[in-house]
Write an enzyme that holds these catalytic residues in place. Structure first.
Site, PDB file in Angstrom:
ATOM      1  N   LYS A   1       0.834  -1.219   0.000  1.00 64.16           N
ATOM      2  CA  LYS A   1       0.000   0.000   0.000  1.00 64.16           C
ATOM      3  C   LYS A   1       0.859   1.256   0.000  1.00 64.16           C
ATOM      4  O   LYS A   1       0.661   2.179   0.807  1.00 64.16           O
ATOM      5  CB  LYS A   1      -0.957   0.011   1.188  1.00 64.16           C
ATOM      6  CG  LYS A   1      -1.935  -1.166   1.188  1.00 64.16           C
ATOM      7  CD  LYS A   1      -2.944  -1.074   2.301  1.00 64.16           C
ATOM      8  CE  LYS A   1      -3.869  -2.267   2.358  1.00 64.16           C
ATOM      9  NZ  LYS A   1      -3.200  -3.525   2.736  1.00 64.16           N
TER      10      LYS A   1
HETATM   11  O1  LIG Z   1      -9.218  -3.071   1.754  1.00 65.26           O
HETATM   12  C1  LIG Z   1      -8.335  -3.843   2.131  1.00 65.26           C
HETATM   13  C2  LIG Z   1      -7.073  -3.849   1.585  1.00 65.26           C
HETATM   14  C3  LIG Z   1      -6.163  -4.771   1.997  1.00 65.26           C
HETATM   15  N1  LIG Z   1      -6.460  -5.669   2.973  1.00 65.26           N
HETATM   16  C4  LIG Z   1      -5.423  -6.638   3.371  1.00 65.26           C
HETATM   17  O2  LIG Z   1      -5.874  -7.956   3.044  1.00 65.26           O
HETATM   18  C5  LIG Z   1      -5.563  -8.868   4.089  1.00 65.26           C
HETATM   19  C6  LIG Z   1      -6.841  -9.378   4.713  1.00 65.26           C
HETATM   20  O3  LIG Z   1      -6.552 -10.384   5.665  1.00 65.26           O
HETATM   21  P1  LIG Z   1      -7.714 -11.336   6.262  1.00 65.26           P
HETATM   22  O4  LIG Z   1      -6.997 -12.165   7.262  1.00 65.26           O
HETATM   23  O5  LIG Z   1      -8.265 -12.156   5.121  1.00 65.26           O
HETATM   24  O6  LIG Z   1      -8.729 -10.439   6.872  1.00 65.26           O
HETATM   25  C7  LIG Z   1      -4.668  -8.097   5.068  1.00 65.26           C
HETATM   26  O7  LIG Z   1      -3.329  -8.263   4.684  1.00 65.26           O
HETATM   27  C8  LIG Z   1      -5.092  -6.654   4.862  1.00 65.26           C
HETATM   28  O8  LIG Z   1      -4.048  -5.749   5.158  1.00 65.26           O
HETATM   29  C9  LIG Z   1      -7.713  -5.657   3.530  1.00 65.26           C
HETATM   30  O9  LIG Z   1      -8.046  -6.465   4.415  1.00 65.26           O
HETATM   31  N2  LIG Z   1      -8.620  -4.745   3.092  1.00 65.26           N
END
Ligand SMILES: O=c1ccn([C@@H]2O[C@H](COP(=O)(O)O)[C@@H](O)[C@H]2O)c(=O)[nH]1
Length: 278
Positions: free
Chosen positions: A96
């Protein structure tokens, strides 16, 4: 040179529409019986790569969980990226990044220049210094067959106040981002290399994603509460471009490699069913 969009299109056709995140949370390391240090981080990542690196289209390491261990953690990120590449999955690094253009140039070199130790297939980027400030990333990605996924409508509830704010032209901030990325993908076949991040948690927001012609990364599934069945509501007719993304939902099944594979197969089957045209 094959573009990222073309490589992603092929990977999804061969392995299915799924991105699995590598997010080595301290709590997950503990549940896996690993120490919360670089050795535990290394074992965690090797286990994930060996279990699913040869069956998932895209793997998304979350840079924060490596950076928290300093230089040695970033070293594990470098070796995890190499292992994933050898296993045949595309690597999307979730960093990001975003800044003024001259600094974005350095971020672009760090992640999208094939001579960099952190070189990956694609990165996530933040557009809040203006989508135009990300131009050096778009240019280097295009030059080397890489991709960039720009945050549009994130999965966290706090994102809406900024992203759905309405500008002077009547469009939301998110719709402006969507429209600028759509422009970049014009004429690309079979799929553009510039994607958007749109959370699976956000429901029907009325944003128009039909012209993006690039991949739509959908985090928020599993641990954050969204299900594959929610994808239709969020994405509507843009559903064929969606790349569903799960981290904790899959990683929580470890450390047994067979259980990680079973969790991957289960969410992939759910996504295939959800994305199939009615
Ligand atoms: O809008 C967003 C952008 C990035 N993320 C990232 O994705 C994963 C989600 O992890 P989970 O364990 O499936 O919840 C994490 O690395 C976030 O930084 C997001 O969740 N939402």
């Amino acid at each position: 040179m094959e573009t990222f969009g073309a490589r992603l299109h092929r990977a999804v056709a061969e392995r299915g529409p799924l991105c699995v995140g590598i997010d080595p949370h301290p709590g997950l390391l503990a549940r896996w019986g690993l120490t919360d240090d670089v050795e535990g981080l290394d074992r965690f990542c090797r286990t994930v790569v060996e279990a699913i690196g040869d069956r998932v289209a895209v793997v998304k390491p979350q840079s924060a969980f490596f950076e928290r261990f300093g230089a040695r953690g970033v070293g594990i990120l470098e070796s995890t990226i190499r292992q994933l590449r050898n296993a045949g999955s595309l690597v999307l690094l979730d960093v990001k990044r975003g800044d003024i253009g001259s600094t974005v140039s350095a971020y672009a070199s760090a992640y999208l220049d094939p001579s960099s130790p952190l070189y990956v297939d694609a990165v996530t980027a933040s557009p809040y210094l203006g989508v135009g400030s990300l131009a050096p990333m778009f240019e280097l990605a295009a030059a080397h067959g890489g991709g960039v996924f720009v945050l549009a409508l994130t999965s966290n509830p706090e994102g809406a106040a900024v992203q759905r704010a309405v500008g002077a032209d009547g469009r939301t901030v998110a719709q402006t981002v969507i429209d600028e990325i759509s422009q970049l993908n014009q004429g690309a076949e079979p799929l553009g290399s510039f994607g958007l991040v749109v959370g699976a948690t956000i429901g029907d927001t009325g944003h128009d994603l039909t012209a993006v012609h690039g991949p739509l990364l959908a985090p928020g599934l599993g641990a954050q509460g969204a299900t594959a069945a929610d994808l239709r509501t969020v994405f509507g007719s843009a559903l064929p471009s969606v790349l569903p993304s799960y981290s904790r939902e899959v990683l929580g099944a470890g450390p047994d490699p067979a259980a990680l594979r079973a969790a991957t197969d289960r969410v992939l089957a759910e996504c295939r069913a959800a994305l199939a045209t009615p």
